[in-house]
Design an enzyme around this catalytic site. Structure first.
Site, PDB file in Angstrom:
ATOM      1  N   ASP A 127     -16.917  -2.344 -14.240  1.00 27.56           N
ATOM      2  CA  ASP A 127     -17.101  -2.796 -12.862  1.00 27.56           C
ATOM      3  C   ASP A 127     -17.941  -1.773 -12.102  1.00 27.56           C
ATOM      4  O   ASP A 127     -17.669  -0.573 -12.149  1.00 27.56           O
ATOM      5  CB  ASP A 127     -15.729  -2.963 -12.200  1.00 27.56           C
ATOM      6  CG  ASP A 127     -15.800  -3.612 -10.836  1.00 27.56           C
ATOM      7  OD1 ASP A 127     -16.694  -4.457 -10.627  1.00 27.56           O
ATOM      8  OD2 ASP A 127     -14.957  -3.294  -9.978  1.00 27.56           O
TER       9      ASP A 127
ATOM     10  N   ASN B 237     -12.377 -10.566  -7.941  1.00 30.29           N
ATOM     11  CA  ASN B 237     -11.939  -9.207  -8.261  1.00 30.29           C
ATOM     12  C   ASN B 237     -10.770  -8.835  -7.354  1.00 30.29           C
ATOM     13  O   ASN B 237     -10.871  -8.941  -6.126  1.00 30.29           O
ATOM     14  CB  ASN B 237     -13.076  -8.209  -8.052  1.00 30.29           C
ATOM     15  CG  ASN B 237     -14.123  -8.300  -9.137  1.00 30.29           C
ATOM     16  OD1 ASN B 237     -14.096  -9.196  -9.978  1.00 30.29           O
ATOM     17  ND2 ASN B 237     -15.063  -7.373  -9.128  1.00 30.29           N
TER      18      ASN B 237
ATOM     19  N   THR C 215      -7.162  -3.738  -4.583  1.00 24.73           N
ATOM     20  CA  THR C 215      -6.323  -3.131  -3.551  1.00 24.73           C
ATOM     21  C   THR C 215      -4.931  -3.747  -3.503  1.00 24.73           C
ATOM     22  O   THR C 215      -3.919  -3.041  -3.412  1.00 24.73           O
ATOM     23  CB  THR C 215      -7.006  -3.263  -2.174  1.00 24.73           C
ATOM     24  OG1 THR C 215      -8.282  -2.619  -2.229  1.00 24.73           O
ATOM     25  CG2 THR C 215      -6.161  -2.638  -1.085  1.00 24.73           C
TER      26      THR C 215
ATOM     27  N   GLY D  51     -11.607  -9.334  -3.482  1.00 26.08           N
ATOM     28  CA  GLY D  51     -10.789 -10.542  -3.409  1.00 26.08           C
ATOM     29  C   GLY D  51      -9.439 -10.345  -2.757  1.00 26.08           C
ATOM     30  O   GLY D  51      -8.818 -11.320  -2.304  1.00 26.08           O
TER      31      GLY D  51
END
Length: 276
Positions: free
Chosen positions: A82, A225, A228, A204
């Site tokens: 990523d 994605n 968090t 996301g």
């Protein structure tokens, strides 16, 4: 062995109307829980090694960890780099057994981003690996501001680079800790009207659940994605494990207590991306 490329999991999602979660990993405990959750929900999963993960653990080690988990899983598992920022970083990931690389040239001018991404996509495809690119810049909560994706530029980017998936900036923000935001649906529709490529939403965690479900089932957005949201769940589980016994010092014992809460939190995330 169910190791898969990004294209192998996103093309069916595009055709059949669901999305696949790209789960940002930081270590063994979370990546193992993510695969367990994917198996429990019977869905594919994308394990993602982002910049902070790579600062902690070298890519060759991460590649072996991802592949080890994939070999034992009964659902498809993608080993994904990523936010690779250089061709060399992407090359090392490919050499380390990753099945997908994301090159982030979103801060570069359009022509430079296209040229650099196309070269990395060619390198990846020659090795049997998928490539994700980004057009438009996705900003950071409390940091850099976003620059939204221009639909015509997105069409040119998809056509000229040959990437397998395209990350777009449509109101999404990295590192957002709540779901008070929302995506620009009109911009998404404009992009998907002139492209035929799986679209990716970074950041996301900040997208409301109902919008995740709507887009998963009725748009070209095939990958969200999530970082968090699950890091917060891990932090809460770790804090509870430490506080439960102030005399406990063995980290294996402490970290073991995070597994079930993370599996539960991940299953909740994965349910939102399933088809109708």
């Amino acid at each position: 062995m169910t190791l898969a490329t990004l294209s192998e999991v996103l093309q069916p999602a595009l055709k059949e109307g669901y999305a696949v979660a790209g789960l940002v990993t930081l270590g063994w405990e979370d990546m193992r829980a993510y695969v367990a959750a994917a198996e429990a929900e019977d869905v594919p999963v994308i394990l993602q090694a982002g910049p902070s993960c790579r600062e902690h653990t070298p890519l060759p080690v991460l590649g072996k960890m991802f592949r080890y988990l994939a070999e034992a899983a009964h659902v498809p598992v993608v080993a994904h780099l990523d936010h690779g920022y250089t061709a060399e970083e992407c090359r090392i990931a490919i050499d380390s057994g990753f099945t997908s690389v994301m090159y982030d040239g979103s801060r570069s001018p359009l022509a430079e981003n296209i040229a650099d991404t196309a070269a990395i996509a060619d390198m990846a495809h020659a090795a049997g690996v998928s490539c994700e690119g980004e057009i438009g810049f996705v900003g950071y909560a409390g940091g850099e501001n976003s620059a939204g994706t221009d639909p015509d530029e997105a069409a040119e980017f998809a056509r000229e680079t040959g990437v397998d998936a395209m990350a777009i900036s449509v109101g999404n923000v990295h590192l957002q800790q709540d779901k008070s935001g929302g995506l620009d649906l009109a911009r998404i529709r404009a992009i998907e009207a002139i492209t035929n490529i799986p679209l990716v939403i970074h950041g996301g965690s900040g997208v409301p659940m109902d919008q995740r479900r709507t887009l998963s089932r009725g748009s070209a957005v095939c990958k969200f994605n999530i970082g968090t949201e699950l890091r917060m769940a891990f932090g809460a589980a770790l804090r509870a494990a430490v506080d439960s016994d102030p005399d406990r010092f063995d980290r294996v014992s402490i970290l073991r207590d995070t597994h079930d809460p993370i599996v539960a939190a991940t299953r909740s995330v994965l349910k939102g991306f399933k088809g109708a």
